[in-house]
Design an enzyme around this catalytic site. Structure first.
Site, PDB file in Angstrom:
ATOM      1  CB  THR A  68      -7.910   1.987   5.856  1.00 25.84           C
ATOM      2  OG1 THR A  68      -7.615   2.493   6.301  1.00 25.84           O
ATOM      3  CG2 THR A  68      -9.097   2.130   5.062  1.00 25.84           C
ATOM      4  CB  VAL A  69      -2.967  -0.749   6.205  1.00 25.85           C
ATOM      5  CG1 VAL A  69      -2.917  -2.086   7.341  1.00 25.85           C
ATOM      6  CG2 VAL A  69      -2.654  -0.899   4.670  1.00 25.85           C
ATOM      7  CE1 TYR A  96      -5.372   1.881  -4.558  1.00 20.52           C
ATOM      8  CE2 TYR A  96      -3.838   3.434  -4.745  1.00 20.52           C
ATOM      9  CZ  TYR A  96      -4.245   2.610  -4.669  1.00 20.52           C
ATOM     10  OH  TYR A  96      -3.160   1.860  -3.810  1.00 20.52           O
ATOM     11  CD1 TRP A 118      -6.602  -3.919   4.681  1.00 20.79           C
ATOM     12  CD2 TRP A 118      -5.117  -4.856   3.365  1.00 20.79           C
ATOM     13  NE1 TRP A 118      -5.066  -3.058   3.675  1.00 20.79           N
ATOM     14  CE2 TRP A 118      -5.071  -4.276   3.365  1.00 20.79           C
ATOM     15  CE3 TRP A 118      -3.412  -6.182   2.772  1.00 20.79           C
ATOM     16  CZ2 TRP A 118      -3.828  -3.134   2.171  1.00 20.79           C
ATOM     17  CZ3 TRP A 118      -3.115  -5.518   2.413  1.00 20.79           C
ATOM     18  CH2 TRP A 118      -3.344  -4.054   1.454  1.00 20.79           C
ATOM     19  CB  CYS A 142      -0.536  -0.055   1.142  1.00 18.73           C
ATOM     20  SG  CYS A 142      -1.996   1.490   0.817  1.00 18.73           S
ATOM     21  NE  ARG A 174     -10.845   0.667   1.504  1.00 16.28           N
ATOM     22  CZ  ARG A 174     -10.060   1.183   0.914  1.00 16.28           C
ATOM     23  NH1 ARG A 174      -9.399   2.641   1.265  1.00 16.28           N
ATOM     24  NH2 ARG A 174      -8.416   0.487  -0.051  1.00 16.28           N
ATOM     25  CB  SER A 184      -0.760   7.831   5.080  1.00  9.88           C
ATOM     26  OG  SER A 184      -1.297   8.394   4.035  1.00  9.88           O
TER      27      SER A 184
END
Length: 354
Positions: free
Chosen positions: A153-154, A220, A116, A82, A151, A170
């Site tokens: 997410t990382v 994306y 994940w 990612c 969702r 992030s």
């Protein structure tokens, strides 16, 4: 090393209930699968619309803060595939915070109706959840909110002391890593690294805005478009802005000038993946990054910075995108190629020698 904390009665009671449900071994219908999320994320025009991050607390270099910066207290959950998560890994390496903030790397593949996963036995560089002992990242989210249905997410920045998710955005996590953990950097040199210097913030923010909408998220928008019109509009914007970036990097070594900043980190994580997966898998194939002399040399220079090669894992990148996005690649076939040499001389140092 994980810090020793005394669990509250409330946390212990929640864990007993959670374990009784055995949520780590059965799919949770409340949480979206990757396919469900990306299909739902498109509007009526077929345009991909990214959902905002959910958890937005902040770690501060202040002992009185709700989440004070401390060595050993926080844990990062990341994916090597990612780009958003690898921004944070980049900062861990560049700021010398490996020993202050622990991390777990999730498995590269999302599939089978799950989020994940932690599968340390499956592939190289995939970790166990050493903090909470879970099998799926979704269980970390459900620890925070048992009713969570969004969702998964990382990256995720997790507080081991309060057993709470601090943040899963992030762009905010890298700001924390840039300035709030300086007391715990490995060396004085690491401590002096500042990717968001005050005198360049206006320029950094301007580049971030352009790069995020048109490049980071632009690939994306092209890859997840569900109409021809949405795809063509996204690709046009993407390459229009890659052309602008190529022109800028023909004049300056980095986006804001002679200093490497946050804006460069945020661009790099997309460029490093572009020829590997975005050209083919996301149909961003008008030009490759290798076809842009300055962008390609710039990408190689950053890749060759100390510790950064470790943050770019070709296997995770190629297998995640092409085996997880079955709505795009139904048979999960992973392309053989392209041939890329990130270690080739970049020449940026001599090009911009003063």
């Amino acid at each position: 090393m994980p810090i020793d904390v005394e669990l509250s009665a409330e946390v212990k009671n929640f864990e007993l209930k959670e374990n009784a449900k055995d949520s780590s071994t059965e799919p949770n219908p409340a949480c979206e699968t990757a396919k469900e999320h990306f299909l739902k994320a498109n509007n009526a025009k077929g345009e991909f619309v990214r959902v905002a991050s959910t958890f937005r607390n902040f770690v501060r270099a202040d002992p009185a803060a709700e989440f004070p910066a401390e060595a050993g207290r926080y844990h990062l959950y990341i994916s090597l595939a990612c780009p958003w998560a690898c921004r944070t890994y980049f900062y861990l390496k560049a700021k010398g915070l490996d020993n202050a903030i622990s991390k777990s790397v999730v498995h590269w593949k999302i599939g089978g109706g799950e989020s994940w996963a932690f599968k340390p036995e499956a592939e190289k560089r995939c970790d166990a959840d050493t903090v909470n002992g879970k099998s799926f990242l979704r269980d970390i989210y459900l620890m925070q909110d048992p009713e969570f249905n969004g969702r998964i997410t990382v990256p995720v920045l997790f507080d081991k002391k309060t057993r709470r998710i601090v943040n899963n955005d992030s762009s905010e996590i890298i700001r924390m890593l840039n300035s709030e953990f300086n007391a715990f950097c490995e060396t004085e040199e690491h401590r002096k690294v500042d990717f968001y210097p005050e005198d360049l913030r206006a320029s950094i923010d301007e580049w971030n805005e352009l790069v995020y909408h048109n490049v980071n998220n632009g690939v994306y928008k092209a890859g997840f478009a569900t109409s021809q019109e949405a795809y063509e509009a996204a690709v046009e914007k993407l390459f229009e802005n890659l052309d602008k970036l190529e022109q800028q990097l023909s004049k300056t070594r980095y986006l804001t000038g002679s200093r490497f900043t946050e804006a460069d980190v945020r661009l790099f994580v997309t460029l490093a993946r572009f020829d590997l997966v975005y050209v083919g898998h996301f149909k961003c194939n008008k030009r490759r990054i290798m076809d842009y002399p300055n962008l390609w040399a710039y990408t190689r220079e950053i890749h060759q910075m100390p510790g950064i090669e470790e943050t770019v894992d070709r296997f995770h990148i190629e297998h995640h995108y092409q085996e997880s996005h079955l709505q795009i690649n139904p048979y999960g076939i992973v392309a053989d190629g392209p041939e890329l040499d990130f270690k080739a001389a970049h020449g940026r140092d001599t090009q911009f020698a003063t």
